[in-house]
Design a protein around this motif. Structure first.
Motif, short mmCIF file in Angstrom:
data_model
loop_
_atom_site.label_atom_id
_atom_site.label_comp_id
_atom_site.label_asym_id
_atom_site.label_seq_id
_atom_site.Cartn_x
_atom_site.Cartn_y
_atom_site.Cartn_z
N TRP A 1 6.00 -4.49 -13.32
CA TRP A 1 6.46 -4.34 -11.80
C TRP A 1 5.89 -5.77 -11.15
O TRP A 1 5.11 -6.23 -11.31
CB TRP A 1 5.87 -3.13 -11.21
CG TRP A 1 5.94 -2.00 -11.82
CD1 TRP A 1 4.98 -1.11 -12.24
CD2 TRP A 1 7.33 -1.30 -12.23
NE1 TRP A 1 5.65 0.07 -12.68
CE2 TRP A 1 6.90 -0.07 -12.80
CE3 TRP A 1 8.45 -1.81 -12.16
CZ2 TRP A 1 7.87 0.83 -13.37
CZ3 TRP A 1 9.48 -0.80 -12.64
CH2 TRP A 1 9.08 0.36 -13.27
N THR A 2 7.02 -6.14 -10.17
CA THR A 2 6.63 -7.18 -9.34
C THR A 2 6.64 -6.58 -7.87
O THR A 2 7.26 -5.69 -7.61
CB THR A 2 7.75 -8.32 -9.38
OG1 THR A 2 8.84 -7.96 -8.79
CG2 THR A 2 7.88 -8.86 -10.82
N ARG A 3 6.25 -7.57 -6.83
CA ARG A 3 6.39 -7.05 -5.32
C ARG A 3 7.76 -6.58 -5.14
O ARG A 3 7.93 -5.77 -4.30
CB ARG A 3 5.85 -8.22 -4.71
CG ARG A 3 5.82 -7.88 -3.04
CD ARG A 3 5.14 -8.85 -2.36
NE ARG A 3 5.56 -8.70 -0.67
CZ ARG A 3 4.63 -7.98 -0.02
NH1 ARG A 3 3.45 -7.38 -0.84
NH2 ARG A 3 5.05 -7.63 1.13
N ASP B 1 0.76 -1.22 -0.06
CA ASP B 1 -0.05 0.10 -0.01
C ASP B 1 0.84 1.29 -0.15
O ASP B 1 0.38 2.33 -0.18
CB ASP B 1 -1.05 -0.07 1.23
CG ASP B 1 -1.76 -1.11 1.26
OD1 ASP B 1 -2.36 -1.35 0.15
OD2 ASP B 1 -2.41 -1.46 2.36
N LEU B 2 2.13 1.08 0.60
CA LEU B 2 3.09 2.27 0.38
C LEU B 2 3.22 3.00 -0.83
O LEU B 2 3.84 4.21 -0.79
CB LEU B 2 4.23 1.94 1.33
CG LEU B 2 3.89 1.51 2.64
CD1 LEU B 2 5.45 1.35 3.53
CD2 LEU B 2 3.10 2.39 3.53
N VAL B 3 3.10 2.29 -1.72
CA VAL B 3 3.75 2.62 -3.24
C VAL B 3 2.30 2.31 -4.37
O VAL B 3 1.54 1.58 -4.04
CB VAL B 3 4.60 1.65 -3.76
CG1 VAL B 3 5.17 2.21 -5.19
CG2 VAL B 3 5.93 1.57 -2.81
N PRO B 4 1.99 3.50 -4.95
CA PRO B 4 0.89 3.48 -5.85
C PRO B 4 0.77 2.24 -6.58
O PRO B 4 -0.25 1.71 -6.85
CB PRO B 4 1.08 4.72 -6.64
CG PRO B 4 2.02 5.82 -5.76
CD PRO B 4 2.80 4.92 -4.98
N GLU B 5 1.90 1.84 -7.24
CA GLU B 5 2.05 0.53 -8.16
C GLU B 5 1.60 -0.73 -7.38
O GLU B 5 1.58 -1.82 -8.02
CB GLU B 5 3.25 0.31 -8.77
CG GLU B 5 3.60 1.67 -9.72
CD GLU B 5 4.26 2.82 -9.14
OE1 GLU B 5 4.82 3.67 -9.83
OE2 GLU B 5 4.34 2.72 -7.89
N GLY B 6 1.59 -0.41 -5.90
CA GLY B 6 1.55 -1.75 -5.19
C GLY B 6 0.02 -2.59 -5.25
O GLY B 6 0.35 -3.87 -5.16
N THR B 7 -0.84 -1.73 -5.64
CA THR B 7 -1.98 -2.52 -6.00
C THR B 7 -2.18 -3.44 -6.94
O THR B 7 -2.97 -4.47 -6.97
CB THR B 7 -3.07 -1.58 -6.00
OG1 THR B 7 -2.79 -0.64 -7.26
CG2 THR B 7 -3.46 -0.85 -4.67
N ASP B 8 -1.36 -3.47 -7.98
CA ASP B 8 -1.29 -4.24 -9.29
C ASP B 8 -0.37 -5.24 -9.47
O ASP B 8 -0.33 -5.81 -10.65
CB ASP B 8 -1.66 -3.23 -10.40
CG ASP B 8 -3.08 -2.45 -10.34
OD1 ASP B 8 -3.97 -3.11 -9.81
OD2 ASP B 8 -2.67 -1.33 -10.85
N VAL B 9 0.68 -5.21 -8.62
CA VAL B 9 2.00 -5.99 -8.84
C VAL B 9 1.65 -7.38 -8.70
O VAL B 9 0.87 -7.96 -7.95
CB VAL B 9 3.06 -5.53 -7.94
CG1 VAL B 9 3.41 -4.15 -8.14
CG2 VAL B 9 2.94 -5.72 -6.43
N ARG B 10 2.43 -8.24 -9.41
CA ARG B 10 2.42 -9.60 -9.26
C ARG B 10 3.39 -10.14 -8.49
O ARG B 10 4.39 -9.31 -8.23
CB ARG B 10 2.67 -10.31 -10.63
CG ARG B 10 3.93 -9.82 -11.50
CD ARG B 10 3.90 -10.45 -12.90
NE ARG B 10 5.07 -9.84 -13.53
CZ ARG B 10 6.12 -10.39 -13.71
NH1 ARG B 10 6.53 -11.36 -12.83
NH2 ARG B 10 7.27 -9.81 -14.35
N ALA B 11 3.52 -11.45 -7.98
CA ALA B 11 4.46 -11.92 -7.30
C ALA B 11 5.92 -12.12 -8.06
O ALA B 11 5.81 -12.19 -9.07
CB ALA B 11 4.23 -13.26 -6.63
#
Length: 709
Positions: A439-441, A278-288
């Motif tokens: 992007w990934t986690r 949640d701390l990064v805007p891209e974090g909601t859509d990243v894959r493992a």
């Protein structure tokens, strides 16, 4: 608020506890609490109604009124959330004539008599900290168990002979242990009244530096983390919301949902809850990150340092003199002039924010060399529009996109080699990918580092829009004032007062100049609490610490439960990311997991981690661990539901099981931080030992292990 004829609703088996000699003081005190709650509620309701009917006057008054509305609303919500069960227990002191009752918040009647002391106050500390070895001045302590606003049980602990003569619960310890085995629900249950001395000591530790709370399964680490957040907000002015407040970082959204009611129940609704993603805007859509070797490289700090070098590479003044042609004269800007302008940037400002200072310094240098050629405002405006100067500035200090900078590192091998020379060539090769923005986690920490170092690329444009809107509004207001003054034919010319600064400011439209909330999780926070902290990589720790410049952190975890090997100490792991002022406290008692389950779980983890911190379970369920085959899954669940009207269960490791309202289905890694009455493991032999151990120890009553034939 109506008061029941008696607060106590004790079952027949506890008839001895209903003796008036034991509970009469409680009855009288609860009657006083009920009356005060009713009065306080009516007073707050009237106050809130008055505030809402008050016409906003604009400016500072509006801000103060809105703050008062929020304060009154919070207090009213707290009173409505609880009735008499605001009280969690009472203490009898050797040197005080009357008992002291402890509440979720303090409560004072109209005569200013203290009916409840806040659990976080120093006065309440003995309620949690007293022991037979150190009674803290107590004669006895009583804890209440509430259900639907009535006391359905209570138990006493006596610390002196006098206390023993006035208590009812001779089996006080078993009553407490029995309370730990009550049925679970989808939300963490209220445990404030049963916080133990070892947990309370960690909760009340001061906020200076880092506190590591290390404990195995069931020791109450998450309880400590949540209650510590509430305690610090109440007791430590350094953690007050005006100084940044508290951020709570949990492992998953499921975990945050599970604990989400705890802080509001403690009267705190200002703590920010988030996962690392949640701390990064891209974090909601990243894959493992599927490649463990890539994850290993990104777990370190090398890419964070690479971002710094990459950005520095974009902040390069021209190596040769740039001639700026103006209407009055040609002005040469030497490399030394450019260096002076670059030094105007605040070292702590992000790259994109610092651009404005560097640009202003360049314009000042050129303008100062045109002194006397024309009015300064005119020359400055002309210089600021000079395309040669603007183009040279764009090349030497360009506006950067954080995502683009990271994408260049991952997509251009030679660029990564220049910016991360400490990485081995094989590691750099692992990081390269064709779609650099897939992007990934594992990319989130470096994306966060880039955003913090570079800044929001749209911030400058947003600030320009706000400034233009504010200027336009002031110009409009100036015209309105001049029209009013011109039309004023009164003898005192009252309207001319509108030209004064005070009156002018009161007419400003706050909505035009109000700052936009860009990122509520960007910090800085006065204190950060990290749960399941053993899972964080160095890169992720840096992401957390960027939001906490004070380095005031509560770190809650268990090295034994780490999914990746954690052979070093907390001091070694945290020292690597810059946390040196730290203390460690260890929780060694397992309040959650029955001894029958721990007897099976302990060998699993010790086979993998010989020095595992396995806590001692203090209670038995009387139910042995059941072993069977996977085709027994449905019959096991049906039998449990038939005999258990309450509680929740979890099937772990069976993706084919969909789950129901009372039975969840989770992979083993998602069970961390949760607890269930029944845990059913499906083919756990296929999992890593730590995942098997974690899943087993989620059980509060029974464990079933099913394997394929």
């Amino acid at each position: 608020m109506s008061t029941p004829s008696t607060v106590f609703d004790l079952p027949e088996r506890l008839a001895d506890k209903a003796d008036p000699a034991l509970i009469a003081d409680d009855e009288r005190h609860f009657a006083a609490i009920a009356a005060t709650l009713a009065t306080s509620t009516r007073t707050l309701e009237r106050r809130l109604d008055e505030l809402r009917r008050t016409r906003a006057g604009g400016g500072e008054y509006t801000v103060e009124r809105d703050a008062e509305v929020r304060r009154v609303t919070r207090e009213l919500a707290a009173l409505r959330r609880y009735g008499l069960d605001l009280c969690i227990g009472r203490m009898v002191f050797a040197d005080r004539p009357r008992p002291v009752w402890v509440g979720r918040s303090g409560l004072t009647d109209q005569a200013l008599d203290r009916l409840l002391v806040d659990w976080r106050s120093a006065t309440a500390e003995p309620f949690f900290a007293a022991s037979h070895g150190d009674p803290r001045g107590l004669v006895s302590r009583r804890r209440y168990r509430w259900r639907e606003g009535r006391i359905v049980d209570y138990w006493d602990e006596a610390f002196t002979e006098e206390g023993l003569a006035h208590t009812a619960a001779l089996d006080d310890q078993s009553a407490f242990v029995a309370s730990l085995g009550t049925s679970r629900s989808p939300r963490m249950r209220d445990v404030l009244g049963t916080i133990q001395a070892d947990q309370d000591a960690a909760i009340r530790a001061d906020s200076a530096g880092a506190l590591v709370v290390d404990g195995g399964p069931g020791t109450g680490k998450t309880v400590v983390a949540l209650h510590r957040a509430a305690y610090l907000l109440y007791a430590d002015p350094r953690v007050a919301p005006r100084h940044g407040g508290v951020l709570f970082v949990g492992p998953t959204h499921g975990h945050l949902d599970y604990v989400g009611d705890v802080l509001p129940a403690l009267g705190e609704d200002g703590v920010r809850l988030a996962t690392l993603a949640d701390l990064v805007p891209e974090g909601t859509d990243v894959r493992a990150e599927t490649d463990p070797q890539v994850a290993r490289v990104k777990a370190g700090a090398a890419l964070t340092r690479a971002v710094e070098r990459a950005v520095h590479g974009y902040e390069q003044p021209p190596a040769r003199t740039v001639v700026v042609e103006t209407d009055w004269a040609d002005v040469p800007l030497t490399p030394d002039d450019w260096a002076d302008a670059f030094n105007a940037a605040d070292p702590g400002d992000p790259h994109n924010t610092a651009r404005a200072d560097v640009w202003a310094a360049l314009v000042d240098i050129v303008t100062s060399r045109l002194t006397g050629a024309a009015p300064r405002d005119a020359t400055r405006a002309s210089v600021a529009e000079n395309e040669v100067l603007r183009a040279a500035f764009r090349r030497s200090w360009p506006l950067l996109d954080p995502d683009g900078v990271v994408a260049d590192l991952l997509g251009v091998p030679d660029h990564l080699a220049r910016c991360a020379p400490e990485l081995a060539a094989t590691d750099r090769a692992l990081l390269h990918r064709e779609d650099a923005r897939a992007w990934t986690r594992s990319d989130l920490p470096v994306l966060d580092a880039a955003r913090r170092r570079i800044g929001d690329p749209s911030a400058t444009a947003r600030e320009r829009r706000t400034a233009a809107a504010r200027a336009a509004e002031r110009e409009r207001m100036d015209r309105v004032i001049e029209d009013l003054v011109a039309a004023d034919d009164s003898e005192l010319r009252v309207m001319s007062m509108l030209r004064g600064a005070d009156a002018r400011n009161s007419l400003d439209d706050d909505s035009v100049s109000a700052p936009e909330e860009i990122d509520a999780l960007a910090g800085p926070f006065a204190h950060v609490v990290v749960d399941e902290a053993q899972e964080l990589t160095d890169a992720e720790w840096l992401m957390v610490l960027r939001r906490c410049p004070s380095r005031s952190v509560t770190i809650v975890g268990d090295r034994t439960q780490a999914r990746e090997p954690f052979a070093e100490s907390w001091e070694e792991r945290l020292g690597r990311v810059g946390l040196h002022n730290m203390r460690t406290t260890r929780l060694r008692i397992n309040y959650r997991t029955p001894s029958e389950v721990m007897a099976v779980a302990e060998p699993v983890i010790r086979a993998a981690v010989a020095d595992a911190n396995v806590p001692t379970s203090i209670r038995d369920s009387g139910i042995p661990v059941q072993v069977g085959t996977v085709d027994e899954r449905d019959s096991v669940l049906a039998a449990w539901q038939a005999t258990s009207a309450d509680g929740i269960a979890c099937v772990v490791g069976d993706a084919g099981y969909a789950g129901t309202d009372r039975i969840r289905s989770l992979p083993p890694e998602a069970t961390k931080g949760l607890e269930f009455d029944l845990i059913v493991l499906v083919d756990p032999e296929r999992w890593r030992p730590v995942d098997r151990y974690v899943a087993m120890t989620r059980a509060t009553e029974r464990l079933v292990v099913l394997s394929s034939a």
